[in-house]
Design an enzyme around this catalytic site. Structure first.
Site, mmCIF file in Angstrom:
data_model
loop_
_atom_site.group_PDB
_atom_site.id
_atom_site.type_symbol
_atom_site.label_atom_id
_atom_site.label_comp_id
_atom_site.label_asym_id
_atom_site.label_seq_id
_atom_site.Cartn_x
_atom_site.Cartn_y
_atom_site.Cartn_z
ATOM 1 N N ASN A 137 36.707 20.840 38.618
ATOM 2 C CA ASN A 137 35.590 20.283 37.839
ATOM 3 C C ASN A 137 34.278 20.285 38.622
ATOM 4 O O ASN A 137 33.314 19.645 38.233
ATOM 5 C CB ASN A 137 35.917 18.858 37.371
ATOM 6 C CG ASN A 137 36.121 17.885 38.532
ATOM 7 O OD1 ASN A 137 36.018 18.269 39.696
ATOM 8 N ND2 ASN A 137 36.406 16.639 38.215
ATOM 9 N N HIS A 139 33.905 19.174 41.778
ATOM 10 C CA HIS A 139 33.708 18.102 42.755
ATOM 11 C C HIS A 139 33.795 18.636 44.179
ATOM 12 O O HIS A 139 34.449 19.633 44.443
ATOM 13 C CB HIS A 139 34.644 16.910 42.513
ATOM 14 C CG HIS A 139 36.069 17.067 42.920
ATOM 15 N ND1 HIS A 139 37.111 16.543 42.186
ATOM 16 C CD2 HIS A 139 36.653 17.655 43.994
ATOM 17 C CE1 HIS A 139 38.251 16.799 42.800
ATOM 18 N NE2 HIS A 139 38.008 17.475 43.886
#
Ligand code: GLP
Length: 259
Positions: A137, A139
């Protein structure tokens, strides 16, 4: 930002280990390393370990700081990042365990533990070279989408996506902690050099967002665009969603300058 596309994940590790070794040679014996967990940097650590065993690199006086730690795992748990770093970094790179730090995810006062971690990094002189993986995602560390670009080490709630991604290391999804302590994006940006590694198609969308998208809290890794000394080293699968002009058929490593 330098973007390098390598034929295989093993080549990613070889290239990334060269970047880390260069920094260690430049800085000297007490270089301060920033180290990441996850599967992405494992080949980097293997190649660094080869250099150490061959006598090319001496990290016995180096310092090392992990990016993050789960909250709520008992000390010594095999999946705590303190244990993972010991197994994948400290032992194979012949680091001095008293110079290797992870945030204290079992502290009673987590805010105080986070502040102490920032202070430990400062006292060591700041991080010279930070190795980073990349979440599917976008991160980095455990800075989930929405993390402020100037955030510091703090308590974070993991997204369900991250818990699912990391459940492969645990018996079941229920066993994956919900909270963690992570260096913030502001903390990570203070490292003097950054080396991000990623491989596999599951990282392709995040790599494209990082390299070709805007700087946005929706893709925490995009903050790297604001840093003056970043290497992004990925394999062909992780590069597969970069636009055609950047993605080259790879016979050997392709170095792609990105504005
Ligand atoms: C965890 C770590 C991150 C790492 C990410 C990617 O969430 N906290 O630092 O970058 O995993 O993991 P992997 O490399 O296994 O895909």
């Amino acid at each position: 930002m330098d973007v390098m596309i390598c034929p295989t994940a093993e080549d990613v590790g070889r290239r990334a280990s060269a970047r880390v070794a260069e920094a260690a040679w430049d800085v000297g014996p007490d270089v301060v390393l920033g180290v990441a967990t996850g599967s992405s940097p494992l080949s980097t650590y293997r190649h660094l370990a080869q250099r150490v065993r061959a006598g090319e690199l001496d990290l016995s006086h180096a310092w090392a700081f992990a990016l993050d730690e789960y909250v709520g795992l008992p000390p010594g748990h095999a999946q705590s990042y303190a244990s993972v770093i010991r197994l994948t970094v400290t032992d194979p790179l012949w680091l001095d365990p008293t110079r290797v730090f992870t945030p204290d995810g079992s502290a009673d006062d987590l805010a105080a533990a986070a502040a102490r971690y920032e202070e430990d990094i400062r006292r060591a002189g700041g991080i010279d070279v930070q190795v980073l993986g990349l979440g599917s995602n976008g991160h980095i560390g455990f800075n989930e989408p929405g993390s402020p670009l100037d955030s510091r080490t703090r308590l974070m709630r993991l997204t369900e996506q991250t818990r699912k991604d990391n459940s492969r290391f645990f018996g079941s999804l229920e066993e994956v902690p919900t909270y963690c302590l992570t260096q913030g994006l502001g903390t990570i940006r203070e490292a003097r050099r950054l080396v991000l590694v990623a491989h596999g198609t599951q990282k392709a969308a995040a790599v494209a967002a990082l390299v070709e998208g805007p700087v946005t809290v929706e893709c925490p890794a995009s903050v790297l665009k604001l840093h003056p000394a970043v290497s992004v080293i990925v394999d062909e699968s992780a590069a597969s969603r970069l636009s055609g002009s950047r993605r080259r058929p790879a016979n050997g490593t392709t170095a792609v300058p990105v504005a």
